[in-house]
Write a protein that holds these residues in place. Structure first.
Motif, PDB file in Angstrom:
ATOM      1  N   HIS A   1      19.349 114.637  40.128  1.00  0.00           N
ATOM      2  CA  HIS A   1      18.380 115.508  39.470  1.00  0.00           C
ATOM      3  C   HIS A   1      19.078 116.814  39.141  1.00  0.00           C
ATOM      4  O   HIS A   1      20.249 116.999  39.481  1.00  0.00           O
ATOM      5  CB  HIS A   1      17.109 115.687  40.296  1.00  0.00           C
TER       6      HIS A   1
ATOM      7  N   HIS B   1      18.508 120.091  39.900  1.00  0.00           N
ATOM      8  CA  HIS B   1      18.443 121.330  40.672  1.00  0.00           C
ATOM      9  C   HIS B   1      19.851 121.918  40.776  1.00  0.00           C
ATOM     10  O   HIS B   1      20.844 121.184  40.786  1.00  0.00           O
ATOM     11  CB  HIS B   1      17.852 121.065  42.063  1.00  0.00           C
TER      12      HIS B   1
ATOM     13  N   ASP C   1      21.696 123.073  42.985  1.00  0.00           N
ATOM     14  CA  ASP C   1      22.624 122.683  44.062  1.00  0.00           C
ATOM     15  C   ASP C   1      23.157 121.265  43.861  1.00  0.00           C
ATOM     16  O   ASP C   1      24.025 120.818  44.602  1.00  0.00           O
ATOM     17  CB  ASP C   1      21.946 122.816  45.436  1.00  0.00           C
ATOM     18  N   HIS C   2      22.641 120.572  42.848  1.00  0.00           N
ATOM     19  CA  HIS C   2      23.115 119.208  42.556  1.00  0.00           C
ATOM     20  C   HIS C   2      23.946 119.139  41.269  1.00  0.00           C
ATOM     21  O   HIS C   2      24.729 118.209  41.101  1.00  0.00           O
ATOM     22  CB  HIS C   2      21.923 118.241  42.456  1.00  0.00           C
TER      23      HIS C   2
ATOM     24  N   HIS D   1       9.611 115.566  45.185  1.00  0.00           N
ATOM     25  CA  HIS D   1      10.449 116.779  45.273  1.00  0.00           C
ATOM     26  C   HIS D   1      10.739 117.329  43.880  1.00  0.00           C
ATOM     27  O   HIS D   1      10.687 118.526  43.637  1.00  0.00           O
ATOM     28  CB  HIS D   1      11.742 116.421  46.005  1.00  0.00           C
TER      29      HIS D   1
ATOM     30  N   ASP E   1      17.139 114.321  47.338  1.00  0.00           N
ATOM     31  CA  ASP E   1      16.281 115.144  48.201  1.00  0.00           C
ATOM     32  C   ASP E   1      14.931 114.474  48.450  1.00  0.00           C
ATOM     33  O   ASP E   1      13.993 115.094  48.942  1.00  0.00           O
ATOM     34  CB  ASP E   1      16.076 116.536  47.580  1.00  0.00           C
TER      35      ASP E   1
HETATM   36 ZN   LIG Z   1      16.567 119.157  44.766  1.00  0.00          ZN
END
Ligand SMILES: [Zn+2]
Length: 306
Positions: free
Chosen positions: A65, A67, A69-70, A143, A162
């Motif tokens: 996904h 986000h 941090d990914h 999420h 996540d």
């Molecule tokens: Zn995430």
């Protein structure tokens, strides 16, 4: 419980909470990385990948996904490996094309993510080769409404992003924005139960063996949020502050409060769950709770990550 062994050709880089874990596949003709971490850790991500690949190039990059941090390392990997093909879930493909940092949430959450491009989509229901193993792509709403997870049915390995961690799951972001998504979390947990994996490679934390107890923990957590969406809201605020603290490590508390005041997600959450409390009082209380929980400390003017 001992950490389960993975088949050769799968390398998991267990990162912290600022950067999601990265999974590097080297078993086939084409090398592939799942998720790229947070942008301030790009050098570390590149050296972890280079250390395993040596002179081989990275051919494919797949994001569970979008986000920060990914996918925060996507731009750095694309610069380092010019022929890299990047694959993303379809849900926000147009927003990536247009680099709409509001819908992609980087702007409202006050997180950083350098602009990247993509080449192909990871469509739920399809299969994809990661190295020399074939993986199913599953939608995993909750999420993040656009997240996918990957399942390899022979060795029964799940890359859960996540959607499921050893001790719970990530913040249910749509719930903070006024959409209901706790039932999506339940559906995703139920899907994982049906897949019945042996081993889970989560988005954060160590690789672990799946047991029904893992789902029980997650479902219990979900039930507590369903019973009290305010509790989930408070948890989410602290996660967002801690994330920033992980990024900057330390800075004056006043700078944090200013940052929170201009980061619209916080006001959005306050208006939804804590409308009666003035912003300054409320955000101060959230910082105090983080310090009381032992995940931050105050040193003079500074708030310091622990
Ligand atoms: Zn995430």
């Amino acid at each position: 419980m001992p950490t389960p062994r993975l088949p050769s050709g799968i390398h998991v880089f267990e990162r912290g909470w600022l950067s999601a874990n990265n999974i590097l596949f080297t078993g086939g003709d084409e090398t592939l990385l799942v998720d790229s971490g947070y942008c301030t850790h790009t050098q570390q991500t590149l050296s972890l990948v280079e250390k395993v690949l040596g002179n081989r190039s990275l051919d494919l990059l797949a994001n569970t996904h979008l986000h920060s941090d990914h996918c925060g390392g996507n731009a750095g990997l694309q610069a380092r490996y010019p022929s890299l093909q990047t694959l993303i879930p379809p849900g926000h493909a147009r927003q990536v094309e247009q680099w709409d940092t509001t819908t992609l949430t980087y702007e409202p959450t006050g997180q950083l993510c350098p602009k990247f491009t993509f080449d192909q989509l990871l469509c739920p229901g399809e299969e994809i080769w990661f190295g020399n193993t074939l993986w199913e792509i599953h939608a995993a709403t909750g999420h993040d409404p656009h997240s996918v997870i990957f399942f390899e049915p022979v060795e029964k390995i799940l890359i859960s992003a996540d959607a499921l961690w050893e001790n719970g799951f990530g913040v249910v972001f749509p719930e903070l924005e006024g959409d209901s998504a706790f039932s999506d979390v339940a559906a995703t947990l139920s899907l994982i139960g049906q897949l019945n994996p042996a081993t889970i490679i989560p988005g954060h934390g160590r690789v672990f063996s799946y047991t029904p107890e893992i789902l029980t923990i997650a479902n219990r957590r979900l039930e507590s949020f369903v019973a009290s969406p305010v509790r989930h809201g408070r948890h989410a605020v602290k996660v967002l502050i801690k994330f920033k603290l992980l990024e900057v490590q330390q800075q004056p508390k006043s700078a944090f409060i200013e940052w929170a005041a201009r980061t619209s997600y916080f006001e959005q959450i306050r208006m939804r769950f804590f409308e009666d409390v003035p912003f300054a009082v409320w955000i101060e209380k959230m910082f105090d709770e983080l310090v009381a929980a032992g995940v931050a400390k105050q040193e003079g003017e500074n708030l310091v990550n622990l």
